[in-house]
Design an enzyme around this catalytic site. Sequence first.
Site, mmCIF file in Angstrom:
data_model
loop_
_atom_site.group_PDB
_atom_site.id
_atom_site.type_symbol
_atom_site.label_atom_id
_atom_site.label_comp_id
_atom_site.label_asym_id
_atom_site.label_seq_id
_atom_site.Cartn_x
_atom_site.Cartn_y
_atom_site.Cartn_z
ATOM 1 N N ASP A 39 3.362 -4.938 17.434
ATOM 2 C CA ASP A 39 2.926 -6.161 16.751
ATOM 3 C C ASP A 39 2.223 -5.897 15.422
ATOM 4 O OD1 ASP A 39 3.781 -8.198 18.722
ATOM 5 O OD2 ASP A 39 2.424 -7.077 20.021
ATOM 6 N N HIS A 41 3.428 -6.900 12.470
ATOM 7 C CA HIS A 41 3.601 -8.189 11.788
ATOM 8 C C HIS A 41 3.371 -8.133 10.283
ATOM 9 C CE1 HIS A 41 4.442 -10.794 15.176
ATOM 10 N NE2 HIS A 41 3.490 -10.186 15.858
ATOM 11 N N ASP A 68 8.134 -6.384 16.557
ATOM 12 C CA ASP A 68 7.438 -7.260 15.626
ATOM 13 C C ASP A 68 6.803 -6.489 14.469
ATOM 14 O OD1 ASP A 68 8.299 -9.356 17.155
ATOM 15 O OD2 ASP A 68 6.414 -9.641 18.198
ATOM 16 N N ASN A 94 11.060 -9.950 18.787
ATOM 17 C CA ASN A 94 11.596 -11.285 18.520
ATOM 18 C C ASN A 94 11.417 -11.704 17.061
ATOM 19 O OD1 ASN A 94 8.763 -11.509 19.341
ATOM 20 N ND2 ASN A 94 9.057 -13.719 19.199
ATOM 21 N N HIS A 95 10.324 -11.300 16.419
ATOM 22 C CA HIS A 95 10.127 -11.648 15.004
ATOM 23 C C HIS A 95 11.095 -10.873 14.118
ATOM 24 C CE1 HIS A 95 6.614 -14.313 15.201
ATOM 25 N NE2 HIS A 95 6.349 -13.632 16.310
#
Length: 132
Positions: A39, A41, A68, A94-95
């Site tokens: 994550d 991001h 992610d 998923n991102h």
Amino acid sequence: RPFAARSPTGTPLPRVLHRRCSREEVCRHAGGRIVIVGDVHGCLAELRRLLAQVAFIVGRDTLVLVGDLVNKGPLSAEVVRFAREVGALAVRGNHDDQLLEAWCGVGRYARDTAKYKCKHALEQMTRDDLLW
């Protein structure tokens, strides 16, 4: 033909879908560690700070990013490029998949990429970033 195989939504599939690896295949250097981070991001500064805290050494240690890498933060493409530079391994989250859908104009963005909320991430990416 890097985008030959596609998912049901139309996003390009990785060249290797599933692979079981030994520790020696992932971390080939004596004394090297496997550092797993999820994550990110698009937050490159935070990733660099985290790696500094664990004294990550490029060329000795192996970075594994578990989904992610992109969206939300300001530097999605730079995170991908950094991962490439340090020889990181990655699992698509998923991102990441959402960005690929928007870039390829498939799935939920087949008719309208304007619905994609992280336009900054989409604009930063190059084809090489996405192929990685």
